[in-house]
Motif scaffolding. Sequence first.
Motif, PDB file in Angstrom:
ATOM      1  N   VAL A  38      25.856 -22.619   3.175  1.00 40.58           N
ATOM      2  CA  VAL A  38      25.140 -22.735   2.234  1.00 40.58           C
ATOM      3  C   VAL A  38      25.796 -22.533   0.873  1.00 40.58           C
ATOM      4  O   VAL A  38      26.316 -21.534   0.599  1.00 40.58           O
ATOM      5  CB  VAL A  38      23.958 -21.902   2.089  1.00 40.58           C
ATOM      6  N   GLY A  39      26.186 -23.346   0.089  1.00 38.06           N
ATOM      7  CA  GLY A  39      26.952 -23.691  -0.948  1.00 38.06           C
ATOM      8  C   GLY A  39      26.243 -23.957  -2.303  1.00 38.06           C
ATOM      9  O   GLY A  39      26.968 -24.474  -3.248  1.00 38.06           O
ATOM     10  N   GLU A  40      25.008 -23.312  -2.369  1.00 36.85           N
ATOM     11  CA  GLU A  40      24.299 -23.579  -3.557  1.00 36.85           C
ATOM     12  C   GLU A  40      24.889 -22.863  -4.923  1.00 36.85           C
ATOM     13  O   GLU A  40      25.382 -21.752  -4.664  1.00 36.85           O
ATOM     14  CB  GLU A  40      22.752 -23.121  -3.323  1.00 36.85           C
ATOM     15  N   ARG A  41      24.828 -23.382  -6.010  1.00 36.40           N
ATOM     16  CA  ARG A  41      25.199 -22.936  -6.892  1.00 36.40           C
ATOM     17  C   ARG A  41      24.456 -21.532  -7.438  1.00 36.40           C
ATOM     18  O   ARG A  41      23.315 -21.529  -7.387  1.00 36.40           O
ATOM     19  CB  ARG A  41      25.312 -23.962  -8.408  1.00 36.40           C
ATOM     20  N   ILE A  42      25.036 -20.485  -8.044  1.00 38.88           N
ATOM     21  CA  ILE A  42      24.461 -19.209  -8.607  1.00 38.88           C
ATOM     22  C   ILE A  42      24.262 -19.535  -9.978  1.00 38.88           C
ATOM     23  O   ILE A  42      25.314 -19.289 -10.752  1.00 38.88           O
ATOM     24  CB  ILE A  42      25.143 -18.133  -8.179  1.00 38.88           C
ATOM     25  N   LEU A  43      22.867 -19.811 -10.441  1.00 37.25           N
ATOM     26  CA  LEU A  43      22.665 -20.130 -11.785  1.00 37.25           C
ATOM     27  C   LEU A  43      22.489 -19.104 -12.758  1.00 37.25           C
ATOM     28  O   LEU A  43      22.870 -19.105 -13.916  1.00 37.25           O
ATOM     29  CB  LEU A  43      21.279 -21.051 -11.824  1.00 37.25           C
ATOM     30  N   TYR A  44      21.698 -17.964 -12.257  1.00 36.49           N
ATOM     31  CA  TYR A  44      21.360 -16.893 -13.175  1.00 36.49           C
ATOM     32  C   TYR A  44      22.190 -15.443 -13.128  1.00 36.49           C
ATOM     33  O   TYR A  44      21.767 -14.607 -13.815  1.00 36.49           O
ATOM     34  CB  TYR A  44      19.961 -16.507 -12.830  1.00 36.49           C
ATOM     35  N   PHE A  45      23.364 -15.555 -12.232  1.00 38.09           N
ATOM     36  CA  PHE A  45      23.968 -14.345 -12.534  1.00 38.09           C
ATOM     37  C   PHE A  45      25.301 -14.338 -13.482  1.00 38.09           C
ATOM     38  O   PHE A  45      25.703 -15.467 -13.731  1.00 38.09           O
ATOM     39  CB  PHE A  45      24.577 -13.963 -10.946  1.00 38.09           C
ATOM     40  N   MET A  46      25.799 -12.913 -13.725  1.00 37.29           N
ATOM     41  CA  MET A  46      27.024 -13.224 -14.525  1.00 37.29           C
ATOM     42  C   MET A  46      28.173 -13.679 -13.856  1.00 37.29           C
ATOM     43  O   MET A  46      28.228 -13.876 -12.563  1.00 37.29           O
ATOM     44  CB  MET A  46      27.331 -11.785 -14.931  1.00 37.29           C
ATOM     45  N   LYS A  47      29.008 -14.305 -14.542  1.00 37.41           N
ATOM     46  CA  LYS A  47      30.296 -15.051 -13.924  1.00 37.41           C
ATOM     47  C   LYS A  47      31.056 -14.138 -13.200  1.00 37.41           C
ATOM     48  O   LYS A  47      31.508 -14.308 -12.022  1.00 37.41           O
ATOM     49  CB  LYS A  47      31.090 -15.658 -14.988  1.00 37.41           C
ATOM     50  N   TYR A  48      31.235 -12.772 -13.661  1.00 40.53           N
ATOM     51  CA  TYR A  48      32.187 -11.895 -12.766  1.00 40.53           C
ATOM     52  C   TYR A  48      31.309 -11.558 -11.561  1.00 40.53           C
ATOM     53  O   TYR A  48      32.065 -11.116 -10.675  1.00 40.53           O
ATOM     54  CB  TYR A  48      32.272 -10.669 -13.555  1.00 40.53           C
ATOM     55  N   VAL A  49      29.914 -11.885 -11.388  1.00 38.84           N
ATOM     56  CA  VAL A  49      29.049 -11.720 -10.067  1.00 38.84           C
ATOM     57  C   VAL A  49      29.248 -12.872  -9.084  1.00 38.84           C
ATOM     58  O   VAL A  49      29.779 -12.918  -8.163  1.00 38.84           O
ATOM     59  CB  VAL A  49      27.891 -11.335 -10.180  1.00 38.84           C
ATOM     60  N   SER A  50      29.147 -14.167  -9.838  1.00 42.84           N
ATOM     61  CA  SER A  50      29.112 -15.254  -9.251  1.00 42.84           C
ATOM     62  C   SER A  50      30.522 -15.862  -8.636  1.00 42.84           C
ATOM     63  O   SER A  50      30.793 -16.526  -7.664  1.00 42.84           O
ATOM     64  CB  SER A  50      28.574 -16.257 -10.105  1.00 42.84           C
ATOM     65  N   ASP A  51      31.429 -15.418  -9.299  1.00 39.40           N
ATOM     66  CA  ASP A  51      32.850 -15.633  -8.807  1.00 39.40           C
ATOM     67  C   ASP A  51      33.181 -14.908  -7.566  1.00 39.40           C
ATOM     68  O   ASP A  51      33.754 -15.671  -6.861  1.00 39.40           O
ATOM     69  CB  ASP A  51      33.813 -15.362  -9.896  1.00 39.40           C
ATOM     70  N   LYS A  52      32.565 -13.897  -7.279  1.00 41.98           N
ATOM     71  CA  LYS A  52      33.001 -13.265  -6.186  1.00 41.98           C
ATOM     72  C   LYS A  52      32.307 -13.692  -4.814  1.00 41.98           C
ATOM     73  O   LYS A  52      32.337 -13.488  -3.781  1.00 41.98           O
ATOM     74  CB  LYS A  52      32.376 -11.700  -6.261  1.00 41.98           C
ATOM     75  N   LEU A  53      31.134 -14.813  -5.275  1.00 44.76           N
ATOM     76  CA  LEU A  53      30.573 -15.234  -4.055  1.00 44.76           C
ATOM     77  C   LEU A  53      30.535 -16.720  -4.059  1.00 44.76           C
ATOM     78  O   LEU A  53      29.737 -17.527  -3.756  1.00 44.76           O
ATOM     79  CB  LEU A  53      28.884 -14.914  -4.470  1.00 44.76           C
TER      80      LEU A  53
END
Length: 439
Positions: A38-53
């Motif tokens: 599941v590679g859905e974009r993480i839209l609403y989290f901070m970049k330092y969080v989404s980068d780790k996911l």
Amino acid sequence: MSVQSNASYFFVPFQLQEPLDFPETARRLDRSDCWTPVGERILYFMKYVSDKLDTGDPEHCQCFRFCLNPEARGRFGLSEPDSVYHIEPLRHVAEQETYPFYLGDVELFCFRTSVCILAIQVSFLKNDPIHISSGQFYLKKVAKEKAYPQSGTDSFTFLELARRLMDTLGEKVPPVPFFFANPGSERANVFSRLEVPPQEDYDRELFYLRRCYSEGYLYQPDPELDAREIYRPAQDTVWGMSAEAAVCLVCPERGKEQFLRGAFYRNFKSQYLLMYVLLLHQKYVLYLFLTEVGTGIRDDLALLESYRERLYDFMTDFVFSRISEVPQYQNLYDRLQHVFALEELFDDVREPLAALRNLQLEQDAKKQQRQDARINRMLFVLSLLTGFSVLSDGHAAIESYASPYLPPLLAEGLQYGFAALVIGALAWGIITLIRSDRK
């Protein structure tokens, strides 16, 4: 995406056994014909969080998300997503209620910490809040309550289903589900969304749903507790939460049906679900640390050092006080942190580090004592080597300076007294050195 009037996720945590090769485990899942990434974009989290996911960067990604392929369901005894399941009829309920439900998507969240979480989606046929809460009350007992297909005999508990799915990971040592719980007491956390009709408030419904209570519990309002466990971001949306569950009630009839059954429904199954799983992961990893501390780690300096390093890595990669600038997400995140008592758990986990500090101080003190003892021995050896010189020089000094002025017997007595003093000092040094070595 077809919109369901209610959807509940039941979570089964498990731990991959060490030595863990997380990248290889992720690659095996990626190549598996049972799971789809599941590679859905993480839209609403901070970049330092989404980068780790970010699954597009597998070397630095801290969590991979997969969904069970519909074609693979039959291998694990699952019927088609539109097939109906139910629990065993309840003899103590007059109407022999079985809480029929659809068993939908099965998702897997695989974290680099070795703690993974399986999410099993359920949609009840009857969209009544108290009915759904009662069904959750039974199904959350994942080791006891069995799901029976409407047609067929392949019944299973959610824990049995999870064990079947764990075999697809290809681990040499079987993963351990609910590694922090006593066998037989396993209870799943529940995350759900329900559509409800307009009414003045939903306090009674949330009393049941946010705790997964059955209808046998008597409703008892508690305004002070409600203020902490109920969050109302909008007139048509209200959240309820506790340590065991979180539920979102939405009311499409208030005028925003397109949004609530469109963008919000998609976000609930992706962004909100991921946020809840991240918090569950924090809780389960802290449980893992506390379980390890209870097995004798406090007295082992090397294990405590490893414990500290792993704790710091975990806090760097997975623990955030802020994850979003969007109030709906951040406010919910803050409240869930509170009901999970994560800060208190962190205090319990950090406590062994104080023991590590004490052990280090004791080790340093012992090391310093050993160094002091070695220096004292070296100095004593030097004093032995110079002892004869001191005796000779002292004898000559007394003879040169005292003999001309003192009677011969008195001068000779001074010489013997000086010799006795030097030999006594050396003997005292030897005794002291032997005693310190014994200590």
